[in-house]
Design a protein around this motif. Structure first.
Motif, PDB file in Angstrom:
ATOM      1  N   ARG A  91       0.860  -1.180   0.000  1.00 33.76           N
ATOM      2  CA  ARG A  91       0.000   0.000   0.000  1.00 33.76           C
ATOM      3  C   ARG A  91       0.899   1.233   0.000  1.00 33.76           C
ATOM      4  NH1 ARG A  91      -3.735  -1.928   5.063  1.00 33.76           N
ATOM      5  NH2 ARG A  91      -4.616  -3.779   4.057  1.00 33.76           N
ATOM      6  N   VAL A  92       0.643   2.141  -0.918  1.00 38.57           N
ATOM      7  CA  VAL A  92       1.440   3.364  -1.020  1.00 38.57           C
ATOM      8  C   VAL A  92       0.482   4.550  -0.956  1.00 38.57           C
ATOM      9  CG1 VAL A  92       3.060   4.676  -2.423  1.00 38.57           C
ATOM     10  CG2 VAL A  92       3.140   2.175  -2.452  1.00 38.57           C
ATOM     11  N   ARG A  93       0.784   5.497  -0.084  1.00 36.43           N
ATOM     12  CA  ARG A  93      -0.061   6.686   0.012  1.00 36.43           C
ATOM     13  C   ARG A  93       0.828   7.911   0.199  1.00 36.43           C
ATOM     14  NH1 ARG A  93      -0.368   8.283   5.262  1.00 36.43           N
ATOM     15  NH2 ARG A  93       0.029   6.688   6.811  1.00 36.43           N
ATOM     16  N   SER A  94       0.245   9.042  -0.129  1.00 40.21           N
ATOM     17  CA  SER A  94       0.970  10.295   0.058  1.00 40.21           C
ATOM     18  C   SER A  94      -0.021  11.387   0.403  1.00 40.21           C
ATOM     19  CB  SER A  94       1.736  10.679  -1.215  1.00 40.21           C
ATOM     20  OG  SER A  94       0.819  11.057  -2.229  1.00 40.21           O
ATOM     21  N   GLU A  95       0.508  12.488   0.875  1.00 41.73           N
ATOM     22  CA  GLU A  95      -0.284  13.697   1.031  1.00 41.73           C
ATOM     23  C   GLU A  95       0.188  14.667  -0.037  1.00 41.73           C
ATOM     24  OE1 GLU A  95      -0.141  15.209   4.993  1.00 41.73           O
ATOM     25  OE2 GLU A  95      -1.175  13.453   5.803  1.00 41.73           O
ATOM     26  N   TYR A  96      -0.762  15.182  -0.782  1.00 41.51           N
ATOM     27  CA  TYR A  96      -0.434  16.002  -1.940  1.00 41.51           C
ATOM     28  C   TYR A  96      -1.332  17.229  -1.943  1.00 41.51           C
ATOM     29  CZ  TYR A  96      -0.495  17.375  -6.866  1.00 41.51           C
ATOM     30  OH  TYR A  96      -0.445  18.082  -8.028  1.00 41.51           O
ATOM     31  N   ASP A  97      -0.733  18.369  -2.110  1.00 38.29           N
ATOM     32  CA  ASP A  97      -1.456  19.634  -2.169  1.00 38.29           C
ATOM     33  C   ASP A  97      -1.224  20.224  -3.563  1.00 38.29           C
ATOM     34  OD1 ASP A  97      -2.217  22.336  -2.031  1.00 38.29           O
ATOM     35  OD2 ASP A  97      -1.660  22.480   0.080  1.00 38.29           O
ATOM     36  N   PRO A  98      -2.265  20.310  -4.398  1.00 41.80           N
ATOM     37  CA  PRO A  98      -2.073  20.729  -5.795  1.00 41.80           C
ATOM     38  C   PRO A  98      -1.986  22.237  -6.022  1.00 41.80           C
ATOM     39  CG  PRO A  98      -4.368  20.216  -5.443  1.00 41.80           C
ATOM     40  CD  PRO A  98      -3.646  19.903  -4.150  1.00 41.80           C
ATOM     41  N   ARG A  99      -1.813  23.014  -4.948  1.00 45.66           N
ATOM     42  CA  ARG A  99      -1.792  24.472  -5.154  1.00 45.66           C
ATOM     43  C   ARG A  99      -0.691  24.922  -6.108  1.00 45.66           C
ATOM     44  NH1 ARG A  99      -2.058  26.754   0.805  1.00 45.66           N
ATOM     45  NH2 ARG A  99      -0.937  24.828   1.169  1.00 45.66           N
ATOM     46  N   ARG A 100       0.460  24.307  -6.052  1.00 46.05           N
ATOM     47  CA  ARG A 100       1.552  24.718  -6.955  1.00 46.05           C
ATOM     48  C   ARG A 100       1.180  24.419  -8.406  1.00 46.05           C
ATOM     49  NH1 ARG A 100       7.726  25.072  -6.108  1.00 46.05           N
ATOM     50  NH2 ARG A 100       8.287  26.023  -8.078  1.00 46.05           N
ATOM     51  N   LEU A 101       0.564  23.267  -8.630  1.00 50.52           N
ATOM     52  CA  LEU A 101       0.148  22.893  -9.984  1.00 50.52           C
ATOM     53  C   LEU A 101      -0.751  23.954 -10.602  1.00 50.52           C
ATOM     54  CD1 LEU A 101      -0.094  20.799 -12.304  1.00 50.52           C
ATOM     55  CD2 LEU A 101      -2.011  19.803 -11.034  1.00 50.52           C
ATOM     56  N   PHE A 102      -1.610  24.554  -9.789  1.00 44.49           N
ATOM     57  CA  PHE A 102      -2.559  25.543 -10.288  1.00 44.49           C
ATOM     58  C   PHE A 102      -2.081  26.984 -10.127  1.00 44.49           C
ATOM     59  CE2 PHE A 102      -5.094  21.753  -9.815  1.00 44.49           C
ATOM     60  CZ  PHE A 102      -5.790  21.736 -11.013  1.00 44.49           C
ATOM     61  N   GLY A 103      -0.805  27.160  -9.779  1.00 43.56           N
ATOM     62  CA  GLY A 103      -0.228  28.500  -9.712  1.00 43.56           C
ATOM     63  C   GLY A 103      -0.671  29.314  -8.516  1.00 43.56           C
ATOM     64  N   VAL A 104      -1.177  28.674  -7.482  1.00 45.92           N
ATOM     65  CA  VAL A 104      -1.664  29.385  -6.300  1.00 45.92           C
ATOM     66  C   VAL A 104      -0.560  29.566  -5.267  1.00 45.92           C
ATOM     67  CG1 VAL A 104      -3.336  29.253  -4.398  1.00 45.92           C
ATOM     68  CG2 VAL A 104      -3.995  28.532  -6.699  1.00 45.92           C
ATOM     69  N   ASP A 105       0.399  28.662  -5.245  1.00 46.21           N
ATOM     70  CA  ASP A 105       1.480  28.703  -4.258  1.00 46.21           C
ATOM     71  C   ASP A 105       2.778  28.341  -4.965  1.00 46.21           C
ATOM     72  OD1 ASP A 105       3.342  28.249  -2.202  1.00 46.21           O
ATOM     73  OD2 ASP A 105       1.849  27.332  -0.888  1.00 46.21           O
ATOM     74  N   SER A 106       3.687  29.290  -5.069  1.00 52.58           N
ATOM     75  CA  SER A 106       4.947  29.024  -5.785  1.00 52.58           C
ATOM     76  C   SER A 106       6.064  28.597  -4.843  1.00 52.58           C
ATOM     77  CB  SER A 106       5.375  30.271  -6.559  1.00 52.58           C
ATOM     78  OG  SER A 106       5.617  31.339  -5.664  1.00 52.58           O
ATOM     79  N   VAL A 107       5.778  28.459  -3.568  1.00 49.70           N
ATOM     80  CA  VAL A 107       6.803  28.123  -2.587  1.00 49.70           C
ATOM     81  C   VAL A 107       6.816  26.626  -2.259  1.00 49.70           C
ATOM     82  CG1 VAL A 107       7.629  28.549  -0.237  1.00 49.70           C
ATOM     83  CG2 VAL A 107       6.740  30.435  -1.609  1.00 49.70           C
ATOM     84  N   ARG A 108       5.657  26.080  -2.013  1.00 56.16           N
ATOM     85  CA  ARG A 108       5.606  24.670  -1.598  1.00 56.16           C
ATOM     86  C   ARG A 108       6.011  23.753  -2.753  1.00 56.16           C
ATOM     87  NH1 ARG A 108       2.040  22.826   1.333  1.00 56.16           N
ATOM     88  NH2 ARG A 108       2.120  20.700   0.608  1.00 56.16           N
ATOM     89  N   PRO A 109       6.484  22.550  -2.443  1.00 53.37           N
ATOM     90  CA  PRO A 109       6.870  21.608  -3.504  1.00 53.37           C
ATOM     91  C   PRO A 109       5.677  21.252  -4.396  1.00 53.37           C
ATOM     92  CG  PRO A 109       7.618  20.850  -1.348  1.00 53.37           C
ATOM     93  CD  PRO A 109       6.726  22.028  -1.104  1.00 53.37           C
TER      94      PRO A 109
END
Length: 172
Positions: free
Chosen positions: A106-124
């Motif tokens: 089982r593989v899981r992660s926590e992922y925040d897509p804000r960078r993908l959508f240009g909302v946060d340029s700091v987080r990975p």
């Protein structure tokens, strides 16, 4: 002899043949896997693999404008890691002589897509971390840690996630 035992014996023979071949011909072992993604409607991507007839589809959830028709690219990456590790448990259980009855990865992660959508340029842009849980059953649980170490040391997909290999891009 049961079908399961026959398959295990055959797999051990195949693994020994492959290892012998690769040891005797180091230059012949280079593989060049490749994938091509073609964007369709909205976020849906048809992925093909050179030299194979296989195709998979990636999409995004409807909540962010996708069609929800398939796993996301991050889901597929985590699935690639889970499947690579599971295969590794089969290979290394044979190589090390550690019998196993079943493996579930089982593989899981926590992922925040804000960078993908240009909302946060700091987080990975990718997941904050990945957690792998392996459930192994078999008659020698005292050797499962040895098996885990061997699998993780030899996993090409785990290496993709952890080694920080350079990636070059050509835009045409």
């Amino acid at each position: 002899m049961t079908q399961e035992r026959t398959t295990t014996v055959e797999l051990a023979q195949v693994l020994a043949m492959v290892a012998g071949y690769l040891e005797s011909r180091p230059g012949a072992s280079l593989m060049t896997p490749s994938a091509t993604g073609n964007l369709g409607d909205r976020y849906e991507v048809s992925i093909s693999f050179d030299g194979r007839d296989d195709r998979i589809t990636a999409d995004e959830p409807a909540s962010i404008g996708g069609g929800d028709a398939a796993p996301t690219p991050v889901d597929i990456a985590l699935g690639a890691l889970a499947s690579c590790l599971a295969v590794g448990y089969r290979i290394w259980s044979e190589k090390l002589g550690i019998p196993i009855d079943d493996v579930e990865v089982r593989v899981r992660s926590e992922y925040d897509p804000r960078r993908l959508f240009g909302v946060d340029s700091v987080r990975p842009a990718g997941p904050d971390g990945i957690h792998v849980e392996v459930l192994v059953t078999g008659p020698t649980p005292e050797r499962h840690e040895e098996l885990r170490r061997a699998v993780e040391a030899a996993s090409p997909v785990l290496d993709l996630f952890t080694a920080g290999r350079p990636i070059s891009t050509t835009l045409g």
